[in-house]
Design a protein around this motif. Structure first.
Motif, short mmCIF file in Angstrom:
data_model
loop_
_atom_site.label_atom_id
_atom_site.label_comp_id
_atom_site.label_asym_id
_atom_site.label_seq_id
_atom_site.Cartn_x
_atom_site.Cartn_y
_atom_site.Cartn_z
N HIS A 97 0.95 -1.07 -0.08
CA HIS A 97 0.02 0.04 -0.06
C HIS A 97 0.85 1.26 0.09
CE1 HIS A 97 -4.15 -1.10 0.21
NE2 HIS A 97 -4.10 -2.18 0.85
N VAL A 100 2.73 1.75 -3.34
CA VAL A 100 1.69 2.22 -4.38
C VAL A 100 1.37 3.53 -4.08
CG1 VAL A 100 -0.51 2.02 -5.12
CG2 VAL A 100 0.63 -0.07 -4.90
N ALA A 101 1.17 4.02 -2.93
CA ALA A 101 0.94 5.50 -2.67
C ALA A 101 2.08 6.36 -3.05
CB ALA A 101 0.67 5.51 -1.13
N PHE A 104 2.34 6.57 -6.70
CA PHE A 104 1.13 7.60 -7.03
C PHE A 104 1.55 8.90 -6.90
CE2 PHE A 104 -2.45 9.96 -6.25
CZ PHE A 104 -3.28 9.73 -7.06
N MET A 131 -1.78 3.39 -10.69
CA MET A 131 -1.59 3.09 -9.17
C MET A 131 -2.83 3.09 -8.61
SD MET A 131 1.59 2.53 -8.58
CE MET A 131 1.84 1.69 -10.07
N ILE A 132 -3.59 3.70 -9.07
CA ILE A 132 -5.17 3.80 -8.42
C ILE A 132 -5.73 2.38 -8.88
CG2 ILE A 132 -7.62 4.86 -8.77
CD1 ILE A 132 -6.10 7.43 -9.64
N TRP A 135 -4.21 0.05 -6.32
CA TRP A 135 -4.69 0.21 -5.04
C TRP A 135 -5.95 -0.39 -4.58
CZ3 TRP A 135 -3.27 5.91 -3.29
CH2 TRP A 135 -3.23 5.99 -2.01
N LEU A 138 -5.71 -4.15 -4.41
CA LEU A 138 -4.94 -4.47 -3.12
C LEU A 138 -6.17 -4.54 -2.18
CD1 LEU A 138 -1.54 -2.44 -2.67
CD2 LEU A 138 -1.96 -4.82 -3.08
N TYR A 139 -6.96 -3.51 -2.21
CA TYR A 139 -8.27 -3.32 -1.11
C TYR A 139 -9.12 -4.62 -1.41
CZ TYR A 139 -12.38 -1.98 1.10
OH TYR A 139 -13.59 -2.04 1.94
#
Length: 173
Positions: A97, A100-101, A104, A131-132, A135, A138-139
């Motif tokens: 996470h 990726v953040a 981003f 990346m969004i 994300w 991943l969630y």
């Protein structure tokens, strides 16, 4: 608009038990020796209840209990519980996470700089949008993992509940 509790990936709970902290800690230690369905570890005031290795899968949960004395009444203990994945899996997920953040944010800045300078920014914009998507992926994989471990989460909860009920029955007789 009321928010639901559906987005919680690591459910928590707390409740009181009419017994002393040390009695409950010893109870879980003794229960650990009397059965082999779960691995029960004690570290100070913390109890970790895990699924044995042969029954574990990638999304297998563990139950972390913290047992504290009530400040007002010494014959009552507060139990704080947290269901979560294996700490290694959780750490990996958090690392992914944050990676990726970070990507981003970095690519967003790169898009803005190229846009400000009038340069081409299509690749950077694509990576930013990717990346969004990652994300969200991943969630949702975390949500699917929680669902995959739900049965074992119930088993852990029932083991805890049955152990505490055994204590109540013993203290009544």
């Amino acid at each position: 608009m009321e928010l639901s509790n559906d987005i919680v990936l690591r459910p928590r709970f707390k409740f009181n038990v009419n017994d002393k902290r040390e009695n409950l800690l010893v109870l879980f230690e003794n229960k650990s020796k009397a059965q082999s369905d779960f691995i029960v570890l004690r570290v100070d005031d913390h109890i970790f209840i895990k699924i044995p290795k042969e029954k574990q899968h990638f999304w297998s949960p563990q139950l972390h209990l913290e047992i504290n004395d009530d400040y007002d009444k010494k014959d009552i203990s507060k139990i704080y519980g947290l269901f979560g994945p294996n700490p290694t899996v959780w750490t990996m997920f958090m690392f992914m996470h944050f990676a990726v953040a970070g990507l981003f944010i970095g690519f967003s800045i790169w898009v803005y700089v190229n846009w400000s300078l009038g340069n081409d920014y299509a690749i950077q914009l694509f990576v930013t949008l990717l990346m969004i998507v990652i994300w969200f992926g991943l969630y949702f994989s975390g949500r699917l993992g929680k669902k995959a471990g739900m049965e074992q989460m119930h088993q852990l909860h029932h083991f805890m509940r049955d152990t505490l009920r055994d204590q109540e029955i013993q203290s009544m007789s």
